[in-house]
Scaffold this motif. Structure first.
Motif, PDB file in Angstrom:
ATOM      1  N   LEU A   1       0.903  -1.240  -0.082  1.00 58.50           N
ATOM      2  CA  LEU A   1       0.000   0.020  -0.040  1.00 58.50           C
ATOM      3  C   LEU A   1       0.952   1.298   0.098  1.00 58.50           C
ATOM      4  O   LEU A   1       0.480   2.349  -0.797  1.00 58.50           O
ATOM      5  CB  LEU A   1      -0.799  -0.086   1.282  1.00 58.50           C
TER       6      LEU A   1
ATOM      7  N   VAL B   1       2.427   1.785  -3.528  1.00 58.99           N
ATOM      8  CA  VAL B   1       1.115   2.553  -4.449  1.00 58.99           C
ATOM      9  C   VAL B   1       1.072   3.782  -4.194  1.00 58.99           C
ATOM     10  O   VAL B   1       1.026   4.886  -5.175  1.00 58.99           O
ATOM     11  CB  VAL B   1       0.018   1.620  -4.486  1.00 58.99           C
ATOM     12  N   ALA B   2       0.903   4.133  -3.006  1.00 57.22           N
ATOM     13  CA  ALA B   2       0.859   5.696  -2.695  1.00 57.22           C
ATOM     14  C   ALA B   2       1.972   6.379  -2.858  1.00 57.22           C
ATOM     15  O   ALA B   2       1.758   7.631  -3.396  1.00 57.22           O
ATOM     16  CB  ALA B   2       0.546   5.611  -0.976  1.00 57.22           C
TER      17      ALA B   2
ATOM     18  N   SER C   1      -6.269   5.131  -8.943  1.00 56.01           N
ATOM     19  CA  SER C   1      -5.891   4.666  -7.752  1.00 56.01           C
ATOM     20  C   SER C   1      -6.475   3.889  -6.955  1.00 56.01           C
ATOM     21  O   SER C   1      -6.101   2.989  -6.361  1.00 56.01           O
ATOM     22  CB  SER C   1      -5.830   6.077  -6.956  1.00 56.01           C
TER      23      SER C   1
ATOM     24  N   HIS D   1      -4.670   0.286  -5.492  1.00 59.22           N
ATOM     25  CA  HIS D   1      -4.977  -0.045  -4.224  1.00 59.22           C
ATOM     26  C   HIS D   1      -5.603  -1.743  -4.079  1.00 59.22           C
ATOM     27  O   HIS D   1      -5.096  -2.277  -3.150  1.00 59.22           O
ATOM     28  CB  HIS D   1      -5.497   0.915  -3.345  1.00 59.22           C
TER      29      HIS D   1
END
Length: 261
Positions: free
Chosen positions: A68, A71-72, A155, A159
């Motif tokens: 996570l 990805v962020a 997005s 996620h």
């Protein structure tokens, strides 16, 4: 100082500010602090070793958090991609900075859990190796998260893909392994079975924790040559595996040059 060095310094400072502003870091830090306090208070079970008390963190929490966070981190540049690319054009280099900073900070946050585990068990000598394994685990899944964030534009989809990949890595592979255990071909070729475990970052970490830190007795003469070598050098193998997988994922980040074509 050259303009190129100035750009790199600015990129590192910007990324550090982004990391510190991320909710992923703060939520993960709060969770580690809470579990650390539970461990110190004796409310987190009766585990008598630092390894046992650290298993939920290194085997389950870090893979999901790493994915996570990756990805962020990758998608955080979406709006400023053209400007950043004009200063530091190589995507792989930019991803390397993200990977290094995020891995280090997540590793430092993990100490909020590992330190109380070592203190309660009275096994301070296990702490350096536990932390090394934790860094390797978060590095692999952070790199995978960066790759997902670069390749998947949306997005929400990125996620969700990270969560699915994380749950598959934690549970799905074990289910497939259990189903494959009865396959006569694998039973006749134990080295293939061993290799499948060695190449899986979570399973390789599990074996490394079990045999390297707890130092369980085993007879190498009863094992295939590959398995015997692995169990003698689990830390060396995990270091090579984590660096190789992370390097491969970071290299693939350069394939997609932009978020929008």
């Amino acid at each position: 100082m050259s303009s190129y060095s100035v750009h790199w310094l600015a990129l590192s400072q910007r990324e550090l500010a982004t990391v510190l502003a991320s909710r992923v870091i703060w939520v993960f830090g709060l969770a580690c602090l809470c579990f650390g306090l539970l461990i110190v208070s004796g409310s987190a079970g009766e585990g008598s070793t630092a390894v046992w008390l650290s298993l939920p963190l290194v085997l389950y929490a870090l893979p999901l958090i790493g994915l996570l966070a990756g990805v962020a981190a990758a998608q955080g540049d979406a709006m400023e991609e053209p400007l950043i690319a004009s200063r530091i054009p190589r995507v792989g280099q930019r991803m390397l900075v993200k990977w290094l900073l995020w891995s280090l900070l997540l590793g430092l946050v993990a100490l909020l859990w590992l330190l109380p585990a070592a203190a309660r068990a009275g096994q301070w000598q296990a702490l350096p190796q536990l932390w090394a394994y934790a860094l390797g685990e978060v590095a692999v899944f952070l790199a995978a998260g960066l790759l997902l964030g670069r390749w998947i534009r949306d997005s929400v989809a990125a996620h969700l893909s990270a969560l699915l990949l994380g749950f598959f890595a934690l549970a799905g592979v074990g289910i497939f392994a259990w189903l494959a255990a009865g396959w006569p071909y694998l039973q006749a070729h134990p080295s293939l079975w061993t290799l499948s475990l060695m190449l899986h970052p979570v399973e390789a970490l599990r074996v490394g924790l079990l045999f390297s830190i707890d130092d369980l007795p085993f007879d190498p003469g009863e094992l295939p040559a590959l398995a015997a070598w692995w169990l003698r050098h689990p830390g060396v193998w995990y270091a090579c595996l984590s660096l190789s997988l992370s390097g491969a994922a970071l290299s693939l980040c350069s394939v997609r040059r932009k978020y929008s074509d």
